[in-house]
Each structure stands twice: as structure tokens, then as C-alpha cells.
Design a protein around this motif. Structure first.
Motif, PDB file in Angstrom:
ATOM      1  N   ARG A  48      -2.265  10.712   8.809  1.00 32.71           N
ATOM      2  CA  ARG A  48      -2.767  11.498   9.938  1.00 32.71           C
ATOM      3  C   ARG A  48      -3.774  10.696  10.760  1.00 32.71           C
ATOM      4  N   ASP A  49      -4.644   9.971  10.079  1.00 26.78           N
ATOM      5  CA  ASP A  49      -5.687   9.213  10.781  1.00 26.78           C
ATOM      6  C   ASP A  49      -5.138   7.988  11.504  1.00 26.78           C
ATOM      7  N   LEU A  50      -3.972   7.504  11.081  1.00 26.24           N
ATOM      8  CA  LEU A  50      -3.432   6.258  11.636  1.00 26.24           C
ATOM      9  C   LEU A  50      -2.278   6.473  12.618  1.00 26.24           C
ATOM     10  N   LEU A  51      -1.798   7.704  12.729  1.00 27.10           N
ATOM     11  CA  LEU A  51      -0.714   7.975  13.669  1.00 27.10           C
ATOM     12  C   LEU A  51      -1.178   7.736  15.106  1.00 27.10           C
ATOM     13  N   PRO A  52      -0.254   7.396  15.990  1.00 22.44           N
ATOM     14  CA  PRO A  52      -0.635   7.229  17.405  1.00 22.44           C
ATOM     15  C   PRO A  52      -1.005   8.560  18.028  1.00 22.44           C
ATOM     16  N   SER A  53      -1.631   8.523  19.179  1.00 19.73           N
ATOM     17  CA  SER A  53      -1.959   9.741  19.899  1.00 19.73           C
ATOM     18  C   SER A  53      -0.669  10.468  20.254  1.00 19.73           C
ATOM     19  N   PRO A  54      -0.735  11.781  20.474  1.00 15.08           N
ATOM     20  CA  PRO A  54       0.484  12.502  20.880  1.00 15.08           C
ATOM     21  C   PRO A  54       1.152  11.909  22.114  1.00 15.08           C
ATOM     22  N   ALA A  55       0.351  11.501  23.114  1.00 16.23           N
ATOM     23  CA  ALA A  55       0.945  10.932  24.333  1.00 16.23           C
ATOM     24  C   ALA A  55       1.676   9.629  24.025  1.00 16.23           C
TER      25      ALA A  55
ATOM     26  N   PRO B  15       0.812  -1.220   0.000  1.00 17.19           N
ATOM     27  CA  PRO B  15       0.000   0.000   0.000  1.00 17.19           C
ATOM     28  C   PRO B  15       0.845   1.270   0.000  1.00 17.19           C
ATOM     29  N   HIS B  16       0.285   2.329  -0.586  1.00 16.96           N
ATOM     30  CA  HIS B  16       0.827   3.664  -0.409  1.00 16.96           C
ATOM     31  C   HIS B  16      -0.212   4.485   0.337  1.00 16.96           C
ATOM     32  N   LEU B  17       0.203   5.127   1.420  1.00 18.70           N
ATOM     33  CA  LEU B  17      -0.704   5.879   2.271  1.00 18.70           C
ATOM     34  C   LEU B  17      -0.438   7.372   2.108  1.00 18.70           C
ATOM     35  N   SER B  18      -1.505   8.117   1.810  1.00 13.77           N
ATOM     36  CA  SER B  18      -1.379   9.564   1.669  1.00 13.77           C
ATOM     37  C   SER B  18      -1.184  10.207   3.037  1.00 13.77           C
TER      38      SER B  18
ATOM     39  N   VAL C  75       9.845   4.313  13.393  1.00 13.37           N
ATOM     40  CA  VAL C  75       9.033   3.798  14.501  1.00 13.37           C
ATOM     41  C   VAL C  75       7.573   4.221  14.332  1.00 13.37           C
ATOM     42  N   LEU C  76       7.334   5.484  14.004  1.00 15.26           N
ATOM     43  CA  LEU C  76       5.963   5.940  13.808  1.00 15.26           C
ATOM     44  C   LEU C  76       5.349   5.344  12.545  1.00 15.26           C
ATOM     45  N   ALA C  77       6.154   5.186  11.504  1.00 17.21           N
ATOM     46  CA  ALA C  77       5.647   4.576  10.271  1.00 17.21           C
ATOM     47  C   ALA C  77       5.195   3.145  10.511  1.00 17.21           C
ATOM     48  N   ASP C  78       5.866   2.446  11.394  1.00 22.12           N
ATOM     49  CA  ASP C  78       5.459   1.075  11.732  1.00 22.12           C
ATOM     50  C   ASP C  78       4.061   1.053  12.346  1.00 22.12           C
ATOM     51  N   VAL C  79       3.788   2.022  13.228  1.00 21.32           N
ATOM     52  CA  VAL C  79       2.454   2.104  13.824  1.00 21.32           C
ATOM     53  C   VAL C  79       1.406   2.365  12.739  1.00 21.32           C
ATOM     54  N   VAL C  80       1.721   3.278  11.832  1.00 20.56           N
ATOM     55  CA  VAL C  80       0.797   3.612  10.741  1.00 20.56           C
ATOM     56  C   VAL C  80       0.550   2.382   9.866  1.00 20.56           C
ATOM     57  N   ALA C  81       1.629   1.697   9.499  1.00 17.90           N
ATOM     58  CA  ALA C  81       1.488   0.533   8.621  1.00 17.90           C
ATOM     59  C   ALA C  81       0.677  -0.576   9.290  1.00 17.90           C
ATOM     60  N   ARG C  82       0.911  -0.794  10.562  1.00 17.72           N
ATOM     61  CA  ARG C  82       0.122  -1.812  11.253  1.00 17.72           C
ATOM     62  C   ARG C  82      -1.357  -1.430  11.277  1.00 17.72           C
ATOM     63  N   GLY C  83      -1.625  -0.150  11.468  1.00 21.26           N
ATOM     64  CA  GLY C  83      -3.007   0.289  11.450  1.00 21.26           C
ATOM     65  C   GLY C  83      -3.671   0.092  10.109  1.00 21.26           C
ATOM     66  N   ALA C  84      -2.866   0.120   9.042  1.00 20.04           N
ATOM     67  CA  ALA C  84      -3.378  -0.088   7.688  1.00 20.04           C
ATOM     68  C   ALA C  84      -3.376  -1.547   7.283  1.00 20.04           C
TER      69      ALA C  84
ATOM     70  N   MET D  10       4.577   5.834   2.326  1.00 24.92           N
ATOM     71  CA  MET D  10       3.602   6.798   2.850  1.00 24.92           C
ATOM     72  C   MET D  10       4.153   8.213   2.790  1.00 24.92           C
ATOM     73  N   GLY D  11       3.243   9.182   2.726  1.00 22.76           N
ATOM     74  CA  GLY D  11       3.639  10.571   2.820  1.00 22.76           C
ATOM     75  C   GLY D  11       4.304  10.846   4.148  1.00 22.76           C
ATOM     76  N   ALA D  12       5.249  11.775   4.166  1.00 22.16           N
ATOM     77  CA  ALA D  12       6.066  11.976   5.369  1.00 22.16           C
ATOM     78  C   ALA D  12       5.758  13.259   6.125  1.00 22.16           C
ATOM     79  N   ALA D  13       4.877  14.113   5.611  1.00 20.06           N
ATOM     80  CA  ALA D  13       4.680  15.423   6.250  1.00 20.06           C
ATOM     81  C   ALA D  13       4.057  15.299   7.633  1.00 20.06           C
ATOM     82  N   GLU D  14       2.925  14.616   7.740  1.00 16.19           N
ATOM     83  CA  GLU D  14       2.241  14.490   9.026  1.00 16.19           C
ATOM     84  C   GLU D  14       3.085  13.701  10.013  1.00 16.19           C
ATOM     85  N   LEU D  15       3.718  12.670   9.515  1.00 15.03           N
ATOM     86  CA  LEU D  15       4.559  11.818  10.360  1.00 15.03           C
ATOM     87  C   LEU D  15       5.726  12.618  10.930  1.00 15.03           C
ATOM     88  N   THR D  16       6.372  13.437  10.081  1.00 14.04           N
ATOM     89  CA  THR D  16       7.517  14.226  10.534  1.00 14.04           C
ATOM     90  C   THR D  16       7.115  15.255  11.581  1.00 14.04           C
TER      91      THR D  16
END
Length: 298
Positions: free
Chosen positions: A10-17, A2-5, A287-296, A100-106
Motif C-alpha cells: 500500500r505504501d509503495l503503490l503509485p498514486s491513483p493518477a 524480499p516479501h512485501l506485506s 505492471v503495478l508490482a514492478d513499481v512496488v518492487a522498484r520502490g523497495a 508480495m501480497g496482492a489485495a491492495e495491488l488488485t
């Protein structure tokens, strides 16, 4: 594969905490050497424009990937985005899991590294700047319950826009804004700086902040310049990368890092002024991309 926009990311990133918890683990891994990272590799593709490759691996967690970031100043004249990026996430077997796009993740990674670094100092926080990172940091500081947040900016209209944004997106954060730099620094124990990189007129001078302040720069030496940094302890999220970038981005007279931010998180903060440089390690992105990918489901 998959490629994630950026919208999907943004929808799959973990909470800020949760992101702060993950970045604390990442900083500790960078300090103890359990992760494999290299300094950013850079090529120039137009005057003032460049592209960075940021590979990282964490074998114990089966994490492998790379962020590719391109800065194209000429895009401004064409009303295009100046910065674009892509995260490539691989599996332990080398197969590509997702892109995946890197803006929100960064944006979240940068603020979450700051959030983890706030464990070093529980005193009041001042943020220099009104851009994207002011918003992402507001989310993290709200999640940590670390308000009030004082934000300094030069333009009243930019501060008004930030206030309106925070009213909508971080309603539980007490935000105070000012164009008075001395007022913003009065009583501050922590100064986070997100001004444009390369400024020469915004560096703090000894005496402007408490002698035992904690400086958390996102902008290299624009605010935490050589003069004030030489009065304290300098650490970095990734000391190897810091030393590779120090002569070019900070200046030859900038002090060397004595260790990693993770060292202080593990062993405790030293007395006096502390400068913890947040350069942006590709490991945090992976590390954050892994969370996103698992969510997808990847």
C-alpha cells in the motif's frame, strides 16, 4: 528476495493518477499484442472455492510475473478472510525479484483500469455497489477530478459507512448516495458496476440507461447482462480471456467481444451503447508490482 506485506505494498503503490496512466498503457499493450498473457487458469479446491493463476509478460519492458488468487468460502464460518492472493515478480533473467501480497495491488489495478476506460466518456458517473471497489474507485475518480460520483446501494447503513470513509479518505470528491436505482441512473452517462458476481436480479434492461451509455462492469454479467449488451458494442480488457470465460461467467447467449478496450482508447469510441468488460488481467498486476518492487529496491 524480499516479501512485501499488503501494508508495505500500500505504501509503495503509485498514486491513483499514475496508476491510471500505467493501466492505459497496459490496455494498449493488451490490444496490440505486445504483451504475452493467458486466460486465468482455475482449479477447484472446495465447493464454491477456487484458485486462479494469472501469468503475464511484457518483454519490451522486461516484465514477468504471476498473481495467485485463492477464494475459500468456508473461511467465512471461521471468521477468516475469504480471498487471499500472492504476486510473484520475476526478472528478465527468470530470477525471482520479489513476492508480495496482492489485495491492495488488485484493488488499485481494478479501479485504475476503470479510470483509464473513463477516457471513453466524460459524462456523469454512477457506481453500483458499496464494497471494497467502491472505495478504490472513489480514490481514482477523485484523482481524475471526475466527480460528482453517485453510488447506489441496497442498504442505507452500507452507504453511510461509505460516506464516512470518503469523508476521511477522498475529501475532494463530491459523493452522492441513494437506495433509489432509478434516481441513480437518471442522467448517468457512465455506469460502473461492482456487485457480487453471479447475480441474476440486477441486470439492466434497455431503457433503464441512456441508449448511448458506457457500461464498465467489474461483475461480469450481474449488471451488464446479455439483453442490454446485445444492443451495443462489447469490448474487454483482454478479449482472449473474455472469450475463454464468456460461456461460464457470462452465459452462452452473451455477445462476443468485437475487440479490446485498448482498441477504443486508441481509435475512438463508437456510437451507441458500449460495454467495456474489466475482467482483470495479470498484466496490470505485474505492471503495478514492478513499481512496488522498484520502490523497495528489488
Amino acid at each position: 528476495m524480499p516479501h512485501l506485506s499488503d501494508d508495505q505494498v500500500r505504501d509503495l503503490l503509485p498514486s491513483p493518477a499514475r496508476a491510471v496512466e500505467l493501466m492505459r498503457e497496459t490496455l494498449l499493450a493488451l490490444a496490440d499484442g505486445s504483451a504475452s498473457v493467458t486466460p486465468k487458469s482455475q482449479v477447484i479446491h472446495e465447493p464454491g472455492g477456487f484458485a486462479n493463476a494469472m501469468p503475464a509478460a511484457w518483454p519490451e519492458r522486461g516484465l514477468l510475473g504471476m498473481k495467485w488468487v485463492v477464494v475459500t468460502p468456508s473461511n467465512r464460518a471461521q471468521a477468516k478472510e475469504m480471498i487471499d492472493g500472492l504476486l510473484i515478480l520475476s526478472g528478465a533473467d527468470g530470477a525471482t525479484r520479489a513476492t508480495m501480497g496482492a489485495a491492495e495491488l488488485t484493488a488499485l489495478r481494478t479501479a485504475a483500469v476503470t479510470g483509464a476506460s473513463l477516457d471513453l466518456d466524460d459524462r456523469p458517473i454512477t457506481f453500483f455497489g458499496t464494497g471494497v471497489q467502491a472505495r478504490s474507485h472513489a480514490r481514482v475518480i477523485e484523482a481524475l477530478g471526475r466527480g460528482p460520483l453517485i453510488v447506489w446501494g441496497r442498504r442505507p447503513e452500507a452507504l453511510e459507512e461509505l460516506t464516512a470513509w470518503c469523508d476521511r479518505h477522498t475529501p475532494d470528491l463530491e459523493l452522492r448516495t441513494t437506495t433509489d436505482r432509478a434516481h441513480a441512473l437518471a442522467g448517468a452517462g457512465v455506469v460502473i458496476s461492482g456487485l457480487p458476481i453471479g447475480l441474476t436480479s440486477s441486470a439492466l434492461t434497455p431503457g433503464e440507461v441512456a441508449a448511448d451509455a458506457t457500461l464498465l462492469p467489474l461483475d461480469y454479467a450481474s449488471v451488464a447482462g446479455a439483453a442490454i449488451s446485445r444492443t451495443g458494442t462489447v469490448v474487454a480488457d483482454d478479449p482472449v480471456q473474455f472469450e475463454a470465460l464468456r460461456p461460464l461467467k457470462h452465459g452462452e447467449d452473451y455477445p462476443h467481444a468485437s475487440g479490446a478496450t485498448g482498441d477504443l482508447l486508441r481509435d475512438g469510441r463508437p456510437e451507441g451503447l458500449v460495454v467495456a468488460q474489466n475482467l482483470g488481467s495479470g498484466l496490470g498486476d505485474v505492471v503495478l508490482a514492478d513499481v512496488v518492487a522498484r520502490g523497495a529496491g528489488a
